[in-house]
Design an enzyme around this catalytic site. Sequence first.
Site, PDB file in Angstrom:
ATOM      1  CE  LYS A   1      -7.773  -6.567 -10.228  1.00  0.00           C
ATOM      2  NZ  LYS A   1      -6.521  -7.047  -9.962  1.00  0.00           N
TER       3      LYS A   1
ATOM      4  CB  SER B   1      -4.899  -3.537 -10.245  1.00  0.00           C
ATOM      5  OG  SER B   1      -4.649  -5.008 -10.209  1.00  0.00           O
TER       6      SER B   1
ATOM      7  CB  SER C   1      -2.783  -6.289  -8.079  1.00  0.00           C
ATOM      8  OG  SER C   1      -2.114  -5.429  -8.974  1.00  0.00           O
TER       9      SER C   1
END
Lengths: 462, 101
Positions: free
Chosen positions: A59, A134, A158
Amino acid sequence: MSDPSEALASAKAAADRIVKVKRLNACLTPIKELRKSLVAQASAAHPSGVLYGMPVAVKDNICTLEFTTSCGSKILEGYRSPYDATAVAKLKAAGALIAGKTNCDEFGMGSSTEHSAYGRSLHPFDKTRVPGGSSGGSAALVAAGAVPAALGSETGGSVRQPASLCGVVGIKPTYGRVSRSGLVAFGSSLDQIGVLGRSVHDAARVLSVISGRDARDATCEDRDSLRLPNVPESLQGFVIGVPKEYFPQDLDPAVRRACDRAIRLLRELGAAVREVSLPHTAYAVATYYIIAPAEASSNLARYDGARYGPRFNGSEDVRSLYRTTRGEGFGPEVRRRVLVGTYVLSSGYYDAYYRKAQQMRALIAQDFRNVFDRGVDLLFTPTTPTPAFKAGEKLNDPVAMYLSDIFTVTANLAGLPAISVPIGRIKGLPIGGQLIGQAFLEDEMLEAAYALERAVPAGEEA
Amino acid sequence: MSVTHDEVRRIAQLAELDVSEEALPLLAEQMSRILEYVAQINAVPASEGVKPFVPGPDAVRFRADEVKPWPLAFGPAELAPAFRDGFFLVPKLGQFEDAEA
């Protein structure tokens, strides 16, 4: 895998697969740079490592030496970290290949990956829908088969929420199980690096490697790496609680059907299933959306145009430089949360909001302790209230977007481990079931997840 | 709970964040909705005796939230020639470049 030629082939194949799913806008790293780096990493990787040759995407809010770390934000566009996050360094030491940086909501603030400065990511099965967030880029890449696993991060769900929406496995470890060093801070008392994988085994292998003590993070517990459990024959002896607050009257009937089927299968595997109560659950989202923005408003104070990333014009003095850079560099959701966070911490409102939220957090954590003290080993709940929603559907309604996290925020508030496992489809869209474990008992949670994964027909309609 | 435009301006100033006049109405409306939603926690009679929960090792705990001066080993005047309003005064970058030329 222990042959360098196999690692090289794995690197090239991963780059090819990532090119094939470019339309998803899940990987932010330019493909030429990615391909070159993967080949170089494969040549340098340790053949004896337990993840030798395994491509793992990361990420964009987790620092890597290889690629930029922009956190999905314009304010960190082009930023290159001078060090690897501890989790990334551990992956490399185990022979894994860092397969680029994945798109995410800006600084991890969002549940759809629509709040990225680099455009939204697409759901791998339906481009009109969101992959969740996210860590939506990580989930989409794994679901599309481009990588077997990816790192994500959790502050309120997330990793698990996009895992549920994309039909992959998502693990959020106990707070303190994995070092936060090199994870760009959002809500420091909630943040944890997590793993998305195409199976429980893939995700657990990566989690095992990145877990364990780290002198660079004072909030990381002084514990050995997680030892992987065996796949159990049955769940005899397990007591699984089903908290009634996670199954409200208005729960999507198809989500309820998928959960009922999973609960039946847990019973058939030998687990004792009983209804339990976590009475303060109804206040979890409100508590979370005070504590997380408060911590974010403090953590994001460092982005001012003077220390990181680009600075924006209008800088006749230092205050103006800060304000213009932050005003133009942050996207709308980050601006909103910084303002809400500043508001709830400001004089006159601190007691009514922040102090009260801290007390609520304690009560929510106590609810879990009460249930576990009564002999319950694990809890089973839906991961999300619905399958993937349409892009734009919740973009202009922050509270509706926040409620996507209704079943996930509690584990972050209480610091507990949790995993989302695919449990079925609803009109073709995946949906996940969640197991929440006791602090630092990820091994028990993974045992149950292995068993559930093998038993549940995840590809079938609920 | 209704947040006024003036309150948004004041909070934005505290947060060192430029907010345009055009953005104020929507921001005020959305902040009001968020604050109204989160204020529901005040319906729970949590006793004052409840200690905040912070996960992680026992050694990591919040310190008391007190506003107090943080003493420097040396005063700002000893660290740099000019200090005003909490900032060290230094020549503008352009002036350095001119000097080098």
